[in-house]
Design a protein around this motif. Structure first.
Motif, PDB file in Angstrom:
ATOM      1  N   MET A 115       0.826  -1.200   0.000  1.00 19.06           N
ATOM      2  CA  MET A 115       0.000   0.000   0.000  1.00 19.06           C
ATOM      3  C   MET A 115       0.867   1.259   0.000  1.00 19.06           C
ATOM      4  SD  MET A 115      -2.928   1.111   2.682  1.00 19.06           S
ATOM      5  CE  MET A 115      -2.037   1.487   4.143  1.00 19.06           C
ATOM      6  N   LYS A 135      -8.641  -1.005  -3.047  1.00 16.33           N
ATOM      7  CA  LYS A 135      -9.398  -1.392  -1.840  1.00 16.33           C
ATOM      8  C   LYS A 135      -9.087  -0.488  -0.655  1.00 16.33           C
ATOM      9  CE  LYS A 135      -6.074  -4.753  -0.159  1.00 16.33           C
ATOM     10  NZ  LYS A 135      -5.774  -6.044   0.369  1.00 16.33           N
ATOM     11  N   LYS A 136      -7.966   0.281  -0.708  1.00 13.62           N
ATOM     12  CA  LYS A 136      -7.616   1.137   0.426  1.00 13.62           C
ATOM     13  C   LYS A 136      -7.973   2.597   0.133  1.00 13.62           C
ATOM     14  CE  LYS A 136      -6.130  -0.168   3.558  1.00 13.62           C
ATOM     15  NZ  LYS A 136      -6.954  -0.730   4.649  1.00 13.62           N
ATOM     16  N   LEU A 166      -6.788   5.324   1.447  1.00 18.37           N
ATOM     17  CA  LEU A 166      -5.654   6.244   1.352  1.00 18.37           C
ATOM     18  C   LEU A 166      -5.064   6.221  -0.060  1.00 18.37           C
ATOM     19  CD1 LEU A 166      -3.976   5.538   4.792  1.00 18.37           C
ATOM     20  CD2 LEU A 166      -5.334   7.523   4.126  1.00 18.37           C
ATOM     21  N   ARG A 212      -6.900   5.458  -2.803  1.00 20.49           N
ATOM     22  CA  ARG A 212      -7.905   6.108  -3.653  1.00 20.49           C
ATOM     23  C   ARG A 212      -7.771   7.615  -3.588  1.00 20.49           C
ATOM     24  NH1 ARG A 212     -11.545   2.028  -1.344  1.00 20.49           N
ATOM     25  NH2 ARG A 212     -12.560   3.570  -0.021  1.00 20.49           N
ATOM     26  N   GLU A 247      -9.666  17.502   7.637  1.00 18.30           N
ATOM     27  CA  GLU A 247      -9.323  16.286   6.917  1.00 18.30           C
ATOM     28  C   GLU A 247      -9.878  15.102   7.685  1.00 18.30           C
ATOM     29  OE1 GLU A 247      -6.954  15.091   4.297  1.00 18.30           O
ATOM     30  OE2 GLU A 247      -7.833  16.911   3.472  1.00 18.30           O
ATOM     31  N   ARG A 248     -10.323  14.129   6.939  1.00 20.32           N
ATOM     32  CA  ARG A 248     -10.795  12.919   7.616  1.00 20.32           C
ATOM     33  C   ARG A 248      -9.611  12.242   8.292  1.00 20.32           C
ATOM     34  NH1 ARG A 248     -14.408   8.249   4.877  1.00 20.32           N
ATOM     35  NH2 ARG A 248     -13.324   6.417   5.629  1.00 20.32           N
ATOM     36  N   PRO A 249      -9.717  11.973   9.590  1.00 21.68           N
ATOM     37  CA  PRO A 249      -8.567  11.356  10.256  1.00 21.68           C
ATOM     38  C   PRO A 249      -8.351   9.932   9.761  1.00 21.68           C
ATOM     39  CG  PRO A 249     -10.429  11.518  11.755  1.00 21.68           C
ATOM     40  CD  PRO A 249     -10.861  12.151  10.481  1.00 21.68           C
ATOM     41  N   VAL A 250      -7.101   9.532   9.722  1.00 19.32           N
ATOM     42  CA  VAL A 250      -6.763   8.204   9.234  1.00 19.32           C
ATOM     43  C   VAL A 250      -6.910   7.205  10.381  1.00 19.32           C
ATOM     44  CG1 VAL A 250      -4.931   6.767   8.293  1.00 19.32           C
ATOM     45  CG2 VAL A 250      -5.172   9.143   7.551  1.00 19.32           C
ATOM     46  N   GLY A 288      -7.396   0.915  10.827  1.00 25.61           N
ATOM     47  CA  GLY A 288      -7.814  -0.027   9.797  1.00 25.61           C
ATOM     48  C   GLY A 288      -7.377   0.416   8.420  1.00 25.61           C
ATOM     49  N   GLU A 289      -7.379   1.739   8.214  1.00 29.49           N
ATOM     50  CA  GLU A 289      -6.999   2.238   6.900  1.00 29.49           C
ATOM     51  C   GLU A 289      -5.514   2.065   6.626  1.00 29.49           C
ATOM     52  OE1 GLU A 289     -10.461   5.579   6.562  1.00 29.49           O
ATOM     53  OE2 GLU A 289      -8.439   6.178   7.083  1.00 29.49           O
ATOM     54  N   GLU A 290      -4.732   1.982   7.718  1.00 29.70           N
ATOM     55  CA  GLU A 290      -3.308   1.779   7.522  1.00 29.70           C
ATOM     56  C   GLU A 290      -2.943   0.306   7.388  1.00 29.70           C
ATOM     57  OE1 GLU A 290      -1.873   4.044  10.800  1.00 29.70           O
ATOM     58  OE2 GLU A 290      -1.493   5.777   9.519  1.00 29.70           O
ATOM     59  N   ASP A 291      -3.908  -0.544   7.682  1.00 28.95           N
ATOM     60  CA  ASP A 291      -3.669  -1.967   7.591  1.00 28.95           C
ATOM     61  C   ASP A 291      -3.878  -2.411   6.151  1.00 28.95           C
ATOM     62  OD1 ASP A 291      -3.714  -4.680   7.631  1.00 28.95           O
ATOM     63  OD2 ASP A 291      -4.919  -4.857   9.455  1.00 28.95           O
ATOM     64  N   ASP A 307     -11.145  -0.977   2.593  1.00 29.14           N
ATOM     65  CA  ASP A 307     -12.045   0.095   3.043  1.00 29.14           C
ATOM     66  C   ASP A 307     -13.060   0.306   1.929  1.00 29.14           C
ATOM     67  OD1 ASP A 307      -9.908   0.412   4.850  1.00 29.14           O
ATOM     68  OD2 ASP A 307      -8.978   1.870   3.507  1.00 29.14           O
ATOM     69  N   HIS A 335     -15.795   9.829   2.821  1.00 29.31           N
ATOM     70  CA  HIS A 335     -14.896   9.832   1.673  1.00 29.31           C
ATOM     71  C   HIS A 335     -15.469  10.664   0.539  1.00 29.31           C
ATOM     72  CE1 HIS A 335     -13.054   7.371  -1.794  1.00 29.31           C
ATOM     73  NE2 HIS A 335     -12.425   8.493  -1.602  1.00 29.31           N
ATOM     74  N   LEU A 356     -14.505  14.358  -1.493  1.00 31.30           N
ATOM     75  CA  LEU A 356     -14.208  14.592  -2.906  1.00 31.30           C
ATOM     76  C   LEU A 356     -14.835  15.864  -3.420  1.00 31.30           C
ATOM     77  CD1 LEU A 356     -14.690  11.122  -4.565  1.00 31.30           C
ATOM     78  CD2 LEU A 356     -12.579  12.339  -4.115  1.00 31.30           C
TER      79      LEU A 356
END
Lengths: 985, 173
Positions: free
Chosen positions: A923, A962-963, A965, A967, B31-34, B37-40, B45, B55, B59
């Motif tokens: 990623m 799928k992630k 960040l 996208r 900003e939407r905090p990260v 799970g998003e870093e995994d 997502d 999300h 945009l």
């Protein structure tokens, strides 16, 4: 000038030079005449005489040329003029100001020369300025001539004679305000708009005498529609307040206030709002500062009353629409002086307190409390000599009751503001009574145990406890610590047997509360024994203590150690109490036992020992050298000789011999020794150093347990780094190198030998030791080793990064600030060369090593070097190792932004590789590749356009990554590519 | 902090060139905090509109209003609650609210949102951009235009229109 000087050059020659200049239009004679005057060949008077006819010539161009000659001579010779001559020349020039406009520029040059004379008789400056303003319309002169006039004014200003010409001076300077200037392209002088704004502001705000003219102008410009004019005017007003007094401001205060108020109430621009508030602050400060005559009215009170009048009703409006702008205005004024603060606070506080009770919704109460908080914070700026007179004392009870209501409210937001307000109110000296404090501590205790979803509130409560405990240690000692101790004891018996998640987290919160409140020496004296005892308790009872539990206790200890660092007394107390206790627990745990307690094993786990080591290190770095020396005489003998006499509990079933022990348990405690000796100040002498170093080397390369051997290697390196240059250091180094070489050759312990090499290299690189290059070369050689190559590549990361336990600046290691740059310069050429020479199979190791070096280098240092590495970096993009890919992308991204021209030569490769990497399994690589795709759009558009359709198609795929960040990066990159070469971008 | 004017009420129609010179301004969400799970790398997502900072709104909220130096989010033209997303069904519906019922920019704003979505979402998504019911005088006409693929395509062939749309979509300077 002496008329008696023997004339070396005959007047005839002078006449010829004059003719050549005036009629012959030659330039050279001017400097010849000036040189002759300087050398005394003839006097200025003679020059004037020789000019005679040309000055009366009917043709203005000829007259101009004549004056020009005289002026040029004067510009070079003004310092030779006698006072009498100056007077005559000035009268002459003033008269010439009436002449034809073609003549004026030369006349001004002459006056400029005269304005530089040191011997200027009084009154003449005034007379010259008067003549200029009377005869010449300065504003319509050419730029160069206007500059001459300003130079004349500037020269005269040094003698401070602007008096009668304030308005004229103001007119000729203020006509430029506000500055509207865009630097022309290729401007050789590089003048920026901001330079002009600041210079003009310096002139306009230089004297209070401009006030009556400037203030109406500023008001007019604030009222204009142009944003830049508003900003400039407000900033100029701000600057003026530094030199103005009540007298200058008096007549304009109502208008100034009206303009500022309107801007703050209505503007959509945050900058205008900020500048408006700053101007109001300065105005108020100026009025507060002015010295008044006995009979003068103090304008501050009426000004503040005006502000209150216009703002207070907004604070009470039910829809709260203009609440914030009003509060900001009031706070800007109140922040200007103690008097202003007093005046406004005493009016606003009762109002806000009343409003708080009138509104029942949490969100509205929060807004009101936040405003209250703003006013309370301002109080902190002023210290009141007379304690009873503080303006808050009258409202103390009401404020407390409002804060306690907020703390008890179900809304987290309101609680948070309540906590902040409590902290600020508590910082007011002698305000809170012991009853108030008891209540406050009770609230903080409750908030410190809030559940998961109120995390922010719990953290805020802990911070507030810490801040208030420094001021009121007794209140916390009496009302908080007993409750926490009870909680901890309950944990001892309950948690581990039947502990549900709630109890577990309560226990953790309790540990955090104990460390948070340990901000005062007297509190540390209660909390530290409590925590140590708690840790020891766990040792005694047979129970299933989890390592996470022990780590949590150690982290709590660690935080207390950090808080103690700044206070020498607490620092020594902590060290003296905690270090022997922890060592005793660890030694006990390392003893071979028939029935080992569970904690015994837990204490020896890697992670737990690391945390313990960290506590010991933190408790040591800030010790004074004397106390540290005292401690080292106990701890080193403990490890070398098994001397346990200084430990609090020292009856152990067998001897403590970590360096001889054949069981690995005791050897693991070298990590604790490392934490201690590597945190000592450099000038503390370590007893038995020789023996210690040899023992460390021995276990670093002779045992298979990598935890102990790495700790020993790090400990050795940490000590080596601090040793002064000399024979002893050289011997230790030789010994280390022998050990390394033997180990690398042995096969069985070659990984350990490599680790030792790595740490010793780091120790030397950090201090610029001459041998470091040898060791680095050895390390680089290992990059092509089939076994150790990948580890050697990763080793470069360790060399370039900051450690947390040993070799740290905090631990007094010798760390030179530029070591990374130096390492880069010394080693990157060899790395590049090694890469080219290496066989295909090990090339990635070189790339990885290089990536680590480049990645840790500060970007400004890296950028100029990158173009030479570019071909290598492009090759690295094809390397299958994702660490190399990521680091290469990170290097290329700033290069795309900073050096688009160079990069555009490789656009084809870049587009292809980046798009390939945007579907990497990693990623982080996908994100970096897309960021590079985005950065590519900085390249010249014509270079990119051929790729646009292909890129836009290809970037559609990561839009469905799928992630999220990934996208996100795909969206912004693709958006930018769409705009390339498209209208409106 | 309470943003200026968040108390409610409609924006008054000012004079001058702008139709709505003095609009109410809303707070921009951060900003939407990260999340962890998003870093995994392993956890997918989904494209959503549920969590506090969604999300999709992210945009489109940064699109600039053609009339004001403000974003659609600051003008409350686009709100989180009016964005519906279904990742499994590959559908997006965005309802936007013009600042005044006679806003002549409504079509342009709708077009900008549509273009932004076209450029930012995977092709599998079906997009529906329309005016919040009852907030504009010519609601149906505008909606019809926005739903017409051919018209949208034609509009983007028009250099002038494309220029304005691109300006709306350019990152805030």
């Amino acid at each position: 000038m002496a008329a008696a000087v023997g004339a070396a050059a005959p007047p005839g020659a002078l006449w010829g030079l004059v003719q050549d200049f005036v009629m012959g239009q030659q330039e050279a004679p001017a400097s010849q005449v000036a040189a002759d005057v300087k050398s005394g060949s003839y006097t200025i008077l003679q020059v004037v005489e020789a000019l005679g006819s040309s000055l009366e010539n009917p043709e203005p161009r000829t007259r101009a040329r004549g004056i020009q000659l005289l002026s040029q001579v004067l510009l070079q010779c003004y310092s030779l003029l006698l006072e009498k001559e100056v007077v005559h020349l000035i009268l002459f020039y003033e008269n010439r100001l009436k002449d034809h406009h073609l003549v004026i520029p030369s006349v001004l040059q002459g006056l400029r020369a005269l304005s530089m004379c040191g011997s200027l008789p009084p009154g003449l400056a005034v007379s010259v300025l008067k003549a200029i303003f009377q005869e010449v319309h300065v504003q319509s002169l050419l730029q160069v001539d206007r500059h001459t006039v300003y130079s004349i004014i500037t020269n005269f200003m040094r003698s401070r004679e602007e008096g009668p010409f304030v308005e004229e001076l103001f007119e000729v300077t203020s006509c430029y305000f506000p500055i509207d200037f865009t630097p022309p392209p290729n401007d050789p002088y590089g003048v920026q708009r901001e330079d002009l704004i600041l210079s003009l502001r310096a002139v306009l705000a230089s004297t209070p005498r401009f006030a009556e003219f400037l203030l109406p102008l500023l008001i007019e410009k604030v009222d204009s529609e142009i944003l830049s004019a508003k900003l400039d005017s407000l900033q100029t007003l701000n600057a003026c307040c530094a030199v103005y007094g009540q007298k200058e401001l008096k007549d304009f205060l109502p208008s100034l206030w009206a303009s500022i108020r309107r801007e703050v109430f209505q503007t959509a621009s945050e900058r205008v709002e900020a500048e408006g508030l700053a101007a109001l602050h300065s105005l108020t400060a100026c009025l507060s500062r002015s010295v008044l005559r006995a009979d003068a009215e103090d304008l501050l009170d009426s000004f503040l009353s005006n502000i209150l009048q216009d703002c207070r009703h907004h604070l009470c409006e039910p829809d709260m629409k203009l609440v914030w702008p009003s509060a900001k205005l009031l706070q800007a004024a109140a922040g200007a002086s103690a008097r202003a603060c007093d005046h406004i606070t005493s009016n606003v506080l009762p109002l806000l307190l009343e409003q708080f009770h009138k509104h029942s919704q949490s969100s509205q109460r929060r807004t009101i409390l936040e405003m209250l908080l703003g006013f309370l914070k301002l109080q902190q700026k002023w210290s009141y000599e007379d304690k009873d007179e503080g303006p808050l004392s009258g409202f103390k009870d009401q404020l407390c009751s409002v804060i306690f209501m907020a703390l008890a409210d179900p809304s987290t937001q309101l609680q948070l503001v309540g906590i902040r307000t409590l902290t600020v109110l508590g910082s007011q000296p002698d305000l809170l009574s012991s009853g108030d404090l008891e209540l406050a501590v009770g609230h903080l205790h409750r908030l410190s145990f809030l559940e998961e979803d109120s995390q922010s509130c719990r953290v805020a409560a802990l911070e507030a406890s810490g801040a208030l405990a420094t001021l009121y240690p007794e209140a916390f000692s009496n009302h908080l610590l007993p409750r926490l101790a009870k909680e901890l004891r309950r944990g001892d018996s309950d948690v581990t047997r039947e502990g549900g998640p709630t109890k577990c987290s309560r226990h953790l919160y309790c540990l955090q509360a104990l460390s948070a409140v340990s901000t005062h020496p007297s509190i540390v004296k209660e909390t530290l024994p409590l925590l140590l005892q708690h840790l020891g308790q766990a040792n005694k009872e047979y129970m299933t203590t989890a390592s996470s539990e022990v780590i949590a206790i150690c982290q709590s200890l660690q935080q207390i150690a950090e808080k103690c660092q700044q206070n020498p007394e607490s620092c020594w107390y902590f060290h003296q109490t905690a270090v022997p206790y922890l060592l005793a627990l660890a030694v006990q745990a390392s003893m071979p036992e028939k029935e080992p307690s569970f904690l015994g094993k837990v204490l020896l786990e890697d992670e737990v020992l690391t945390t313990l080591a960290s506590v010991i290190g933190t408790a040591t770095t800030h010790l004074s050298p004397e106390l540290a020396a005292q401690s080292v005489t106990h701890i080193v003998p403990l490890f070398l000789d098994g001397n346990t006499s200084f430990l609090p509990e020292n009856s152990f079933p067998s001897r403590f011999q970590p360096f001889q022990d054949c069981s690995s348990g005791q050897r693991r405690l070298v990590a604790l020794l490392m934490a201690f000796v590597c945190s000592l100040p450099r000038n503390v002498e370590i007893p038995q150093l020789n023996q210690l170093m040899q023992e460390l080397l021995k276990i670093s390369c002779q045992h298979s347990c990598s935890f102990s051997s790495t700790a020993a290697a790090k400990c050795f390196a940490g000590l080596l780094n601090k040793l002064p240059a000399g024979q002893q250091l050289d011997e230790f180094l030789q010994l280390a190198m022998d050990t390394v070489e033997a180990g690398l050759g042995s096969g069985a312990f070659c990984n350990q030998a490599f680790t030792l090499l790595l740490w010793v290299t780091k120790a030397l690189v950090l201090r610029y030791h001459p041998l470091s290059s040898c060791l680095t070369t050895r390390l680089m050689g290992l990059l092509s080793d089939p076994e150790l190559g990948p580890a050697a590549a990763d080793g470069f990361s360790l060399l370039m990064s900051d450690c947390t336990d040993v070799l740290t600046r905090a631990g007094h290691a010798d760390v030179r600030i530029m070591f990374r740059q130096r390492f880069f310069t010394d080693n990157v050429p060899a790395l590049v060369q090694g890469f080219h020479a290496a066989p295909q199979g090990v090339k990635p190791n070189y790339l990885k090593g290089l990536s680590h070096v480049l990645n840790r280098l500060p970007k400004p240092v890296l950028l100029p070097e990158l173009p030479t590495l570019l071909s290598l970096l492009l090759e690295a993009l094809s390397c299958p190792d994702s660490v190399v890919q990521l680091s290469t992308l990170n290097c290329l991204q700033p290069l795309l932004l900073e050096a688009p021209q160079v990069m555009s030569l490789h656009v084809d490769t870049l587009v292809t590789k980046f798009l390939n990497l945007s579907s990497s399994p990693s990623m982080a690589v996908r994100i970096a590749a897309l960021q590079c795709m985005h950065a590519l759009t900085r390249l010249p558009t014509p270079v990119l356009l051929p790729y646009k359709p292909q890129v836009i198609r290809a970037l559609a795929k990561p839009l469905d990554d799928k992630k999220r960040l990934v996208r996100k990066e795909a969206v912004s990159a693709r958006g930018e590519w769409f705009l390339l070469g498209s209208p409106g971008s | 902090m309470v943003p200026r004017g968040s108390g409610g009420g409609g924006g008054g129609v000012g004079g001058g060139l702008l139709e709505n010179a003095n609009p109410l301004i809303y707070e921009r969400s951060g900003e939407r905090p990260v999340t962890a799970g998003e870093e995994d790398e392993q956890v997918p997502d989904s494209i959503d509109a549920q969590s506090p900072f969604l999300h999709l709104t992210h945009l489109i909220r940064s699109i600039n209003d053609p009339e004001h130096p403000l974003t659609l989010e600051e003008l409350n033209v686009v709100e989180q609650v009016r964005v519906q997303v279904s990742d499994p069904e590959s559908t997006v519906a965005v309802a936007f609210t013009p600042t005044i019922p006679h806003c002549s920019m409504a079509t342009l704003i709708g077009l900008s949102i549509k273009v932004k979505l076209l450029r930012s979402l995977p092709q599998r998504f079906k997009m529906d951009v329309h005016i919040t019911p009852g907030t504009h005088a010519s609601e149906h006409a505008v909606n019809k235009q926005l739903a017409d693929k051919e018209r949208v395509a034609a509009a983007l062939e028009n250099t002038h229109l494309l220029e304005v749309v691109n300006q709306c979509l350019s990152a805030r300077s």
